[in-house]
Design a protein around this motif. Sequence first.
Motif, PDB file in Angstrom:
ATOM      1  N   GLU A  86       0.748  -1.277   0.201  1.00  0.00           N
ATOM      2  CA  GLU A  86       0.127   0.138   0.060  1.00  0.00           C
ATOM      3  C   GLU A  86       0.854   1.313   0.020  1.00  0.00           C
ATOM      4  OE1 GLU A  86      -1.305   0.931   4.674  1.00  0.00           O
ATOM      5  OE2 GLU A  86      -2.476  -0.388   3.578  1.00  0.00           O
ATOM      6  N   ASP A  87       2.074   1.178   0.296  1.00  0.00           N
ATOM      7  CA  ASP A  87       2.868   2.418   0.247  1.00  0.00           C
ATOM      8  C   ASP A  87       3.722   2.487  -1.063  1.00  0.00           C
ATOM      9  OD1 ASP A  87       2.611   2.961   3.047  1.00  0.00           O
ATOM     10  OD2 ASP A  87       3.945   1.583   3.572  1.00  0.00           O
ATOM     11  N   ALA A  88       3.355   1.489  -2.141  1.00  0.00           N
ATOM     12  CA  ALA A  88       4.011   1.681  -3.545  1.00  0.00           C
ATOM     13  C   ALA A  88       3.170   2.348  -4.339  1.00  0.00           C
ATOM     14  CB  ALA A  88       4.856   0.174  -3.799  1.00  0.00           C
ATOM     15  N   ASP A  89       3.594   3.402  -4.751  1.00  0.00           N
ATOM     16  CA  ASP A  89       2.778   3.843  -6.121  1.00  0.00           C
ATOM     17  C   ASP A  89       3.423   3.969  -7.260  1.00  0.00           C
ATOM     18  OD1 ASP A  89       4.036   6.172  -5.050  1.00  0.00           O
ATOM     19  OD2 ASP A  89       2.923   7.353  -6.032  1.00  0.00           O
ATOM     20  N   VAL A  90       2.693   4.072  -8.553  1.00  0.00           N
ATOM     21  CA  VAL A  90       3.288   4.255  -9.756  1.00  0.00           C
ATOM     22  C   VAL A  90       2.853   5.571 -10.470  1.00  0.00           C
ATOM     23  CG1 VAL A  90       3.761   3.312 -12.129  1.00  0.00           C
ATOM     24  CG2 VAL A  90       3.703   1.896  -9.976  1.00  0.00           C
ATOM     25  N   ILE A  91       3.552   6.676 -10.506  1.00  0.00           N
ATOM     26  CA  ILE A  91       2.839   7.994 -11.008  1.00  0.00           C
ATOM     27  C   ILE A  91       2.896   7.556 -12.645  1.00  0.00           C
ATOM     28  CG2 ILE A  91       3.375  10.547 -11.681  1.00  0.00           C
ATOM     29  CD1 ILE A  91       2.673   9.705  -8.604  1.00  0.00           C
ATOM     30  N   CYS A  92       1.787   7.984 -13.269  1.00  0.00           N
ATOM     31  CA  CYS A  92       1.457   7.941 -14.760  1.00  0.00           C
ATOM     32  C   CYS A  92       1.053   9.123 -15.434  1.00  0.00           C
ATOM     33  CB  CYS A  92       0.210   6.682 -14.907  1.00  0.00           C
ATOM     34  SG  CYS A  92       0.014   6.468 -16.615  1.00  0.00           S
ATOM     35  N   THR A  93       1.688   9.549 -16.224  1.00  0.00           N
ATOM     36  CA  THR A  93       1.430  10.534 -17.130  1.00  0.00           C
ATOM     37  C   THR A  93       1.014  10.244 -18.508  1.00  0.00           C
ATOM     38  OG1 THR A  93       2.977  11.812 -15.960  1.00  0.00           O
ATOM     39  CG2 THR A  93       2.459  12.733 -18.110  1.00  0.00           C
ATOM     40  N   LEU A  94      -0.184  10.857 -18.793  1.00  0.00           N
ATOM     41  CA  LEU A  94      -0.524  10.514 -20.222  1.00  0.00           C
ATOM     42  C   LEU A  94      -0.365  11.696 -20.966  1.00  0.00           C
ATOM     43  CD1 LEU A  94      -3.989   8.718 -19.262  1.00  0.00           C
ATOM     44  CD2 LEU A  94      -1.823   7.567 -19.915  1.00  0.00           C
ATOM     45  N   ARG A  95       0.076  11.506 -22.344  1.00  0.00           N
ATOM     46  CA  ARG A  95       0.253  12.997 -23.048  1.00  0.00           C
ATOM     47  C   ARG A  95       0.151  12.589 -24.596  1.00  0.00           C
ATOM     48  NH1 ARG A  95       5.583  12.474 -24.622  1.00  0.00           N
ATOM     49  NH2 ARG A  95       6.898  11.171 -23.228  1.00  0.00           N
ATOM     50  N   GLN A  96      -0.060  13.429 -25.471  1.00  0.00           N
ATOM     51  CA  GLN A  96       0.109  13.112 -26.694  1.00  0.00           C
ATOM     52  C   GLN A  96       1.560  13.629 -27.330  1.00  0.00           C
ATOM     53  OE1 GLN A  96      -3.111  15.241 -29.125  1.00  0.00           O
ATOM     54  NE2 GLN A  96      -4.329  15.457 -26.885  1.00  0.00           N
ATOM     55  N   ALA A  97       1.747  12.722 -28.223  1.00  0.00           N
ATOM     56  CA  ALA A  97       3.234  12.634 -28.874  1.00  0.00           C
ATOM     57  C   ALA A  97       2.952  13.112 -30.066  1.00  0.00           C
ATOM     58  CB  ALA A  97       3.819  11.156 -28.609  1.00  0.00           C
ATOM     59  N   GLY A  98       1.872  13.446 -30.692  1.00  0.00           N
ATOM     60  CA  GLY A  98       1.685  13.681 -32.250  1.00  0.00           C
ATOM     61  C   GLY A  98       1.530  12.506 -33.201  1.00  0.00           C
ATOM     62  N   ASP A  99       0.751  12.754 -34.106  1.00  0.00           N
ATOM     63  CA  ASP A  99       0.624  11.863 -35.283  1.00  0.00           C
ATOM     64  C   ASP A  99      -0.163  10.885 -34.650  1.00  0.00           C
ATOM     65  OD1 ASP A  99       0.852  10.692 -37.834  1.00  0.00           O
ATOM     66  OD2 ASP A  99       2.588   9.168 -37.239  1.00  0.00           O
ATOM     67  N   GLY A 100      -1.373  11.271 -33.916  1.00  0.00           N
ATOM     68  CA  GLY A 100      -2.313  10.184 -33.391  1.00  0.00           C
ATOM     69  C   GLY A 100      -1.736   9.322 -32.245  1.00  0.00           C
ATOM     70  N   VAL A 101      -0.428   9.519 -31.851  1.00  0.00           N
ATOM     71  CA  VAL A 101       0.213   8.580 -30.805  1.00  0.00           C
ATOM     72  C   VAL A 101      -0.242   9.178 -29.410  1.00  0.00           C
ATOM     73  CG1 VAL A 101       2.061   7.505 -30.009  1.00  0.00           C
ATOM     74  CG2 VAL A 101       1.686   7.657 -32.529  1.00  0.00           C
ATOM     75  N   VAL A 102      -0.597   8.477 -28.397  1.00  0.00           N
ATOM     76  CA  VAL A 102      -0.670   8.831 -27.049  1.00  0.00           C
ATOM     77  C   VAL A 102       0.657   7.951 -26.281  1.00  0.00           C
ATOM     78  CG1 VAL A 102      -2.071   8.329 -24.999  1.00  0.00           C
ATOM     79  CG2 VAL A 102      -3.081   9.365 -26.886  1.00  0.00           C
ATOM     80  N   VAL A 103       1.152   8.639 -25.379  1.00  0.00           N
ATOM     81  CA  VAL A 103       2.243   7.891 -24.546  1.00  0.00           C
ATOM     82  C   VAL A 103       1.852   7.879 -23.114  1.00  0.00           C
ATOM     83  CG1 VAL A 103       4.608   8.195 -23.657  1.00  0.00           C
ATOM     84  CG2 VAL A 103       3.898   9.459 -25.753  1.00  0.00           C
ATOM     85  N   GLU A 104       1.823   6.612 -22.591  1.00  0.00           N
ATOM     86  CA  GLU A 104       1.630   6.255 -21.274  1.00  0.00           C
ATOM     87  C   GLU A 104       2.862   6.161 -20.533  1.00  0.00           C
ATOM     88  OE1 GLU A 104      -1.315   3.040 -20.769  1.00  0.00           O
ATOM     89  OE2 GLU A 104      -1.377   2.827 -23.049  1.00  0.00           O
ATOM     90  N   ASP A 105       3.189   7.176 -19.523  1.00  0.00           N
ATOM     91  CA  ASP A 105       4.763   7.339 -19.026  1.00  0.00           C
ATOM     92  C   ASP A 105       4.361   6.850 -17.708  1.00  0.00           C
ATOM     93  OD1 ASP A 105       7.023   8.041 -18.051  1.00  0.00           O
ATOM     94  OD2 ASP A 105       7.099   9.693 -19.465  1.00  0.00           O
ATOM     95  N   TYR A 106       4.780   5.529 -17.347  1.00  0.00           N
ATOM     96  CA  TYR A 106       4.978   5.033 -16.199  1.00  0.00           C
ATOM     97  C   TYR A 106       6.198   5.350 -15.328  1.00  0.00           C
ATOM     98  CZ  TYR A 106       0.722   2.796 -17.949  1.00  0.00           C
ATOM     99  OH  TYR A 106      -0.297   2.418 -18.506  1.00  0.00           O
ATOM    100  N   GLY A 107       5.960   5.970 -14.189  1.00  0.00           N
ATOM    101  CA  GLY A 107       7.528   6.216 -13.376  1.00  0.00           C
ATOM    102  C   GLY A 107       7.790   5.112 -12.632  1.00  0.00           C
TER     103      GLY A 107
END
Length: 205
Positions: free
Chosen positions: A83-104
């Motif tokens: 319960e103390d472990a989390d994963v930060i996720c940032t979603l963003r657009q990378a262009g050309d219709g591509v989405v990035v799921e960025d998991y830290g």
Amino acid sequence: MSYGFVRLYRRDWSPEQVRRRVDSLAAAGMVLSHPRTGRITAISGAWETIGEQVEMDRDGLLAAMAGLGEEGFTFQYWMTDDEDADVICTLRQAGDGVVVEDYGLDGFGGPVYRKGQDTVIRRLLAEFRATGPTAVGLVVDRWGPSQETDLDDIVIGGPTPVTITPELMVLRPEVAHRHPELRNLVPFGDFLARDTDGILALVPD
């Protein structure tokens, strides 16, 4: 302490696909609700409150995930077995219709960093495979030195050279062949991979 990341590149980012991703990760032990408190939290990107937790409900978070703007959207997944472990996720657009799921991978450090990181990486490799034909590419960087490189451009097929090679790069064949600096490529489904750390061995059978 690790400042690494896993980036999953894909197309066809829709409300349905958002729900499928969240439900699939939940089945694998990465959930939106904190295992003890039940809180669901985004991470503020506003200048006055940057980095602070913002409590949301599930429907609001899913809507924010699906409705990406230019700023992207950052939130937390929680590991059900810690319960103390989390994963930060940032979603963003990378262009050309591509989405990035960025998991830290931040916080999965110390002398057992590989064991901690691998619990996340293993799940995300499975998610990449489950993404199917809408998958575009994947990058795993355990420590983060490649984050100053324009990895988005490389994965999508742009001219940026690979000057710092992450531990794992999974690229479409036509993209991989544009980079002679990437040696010893191996097949990974319909992709080619440069794996310097044996990360593909984590892929579930």
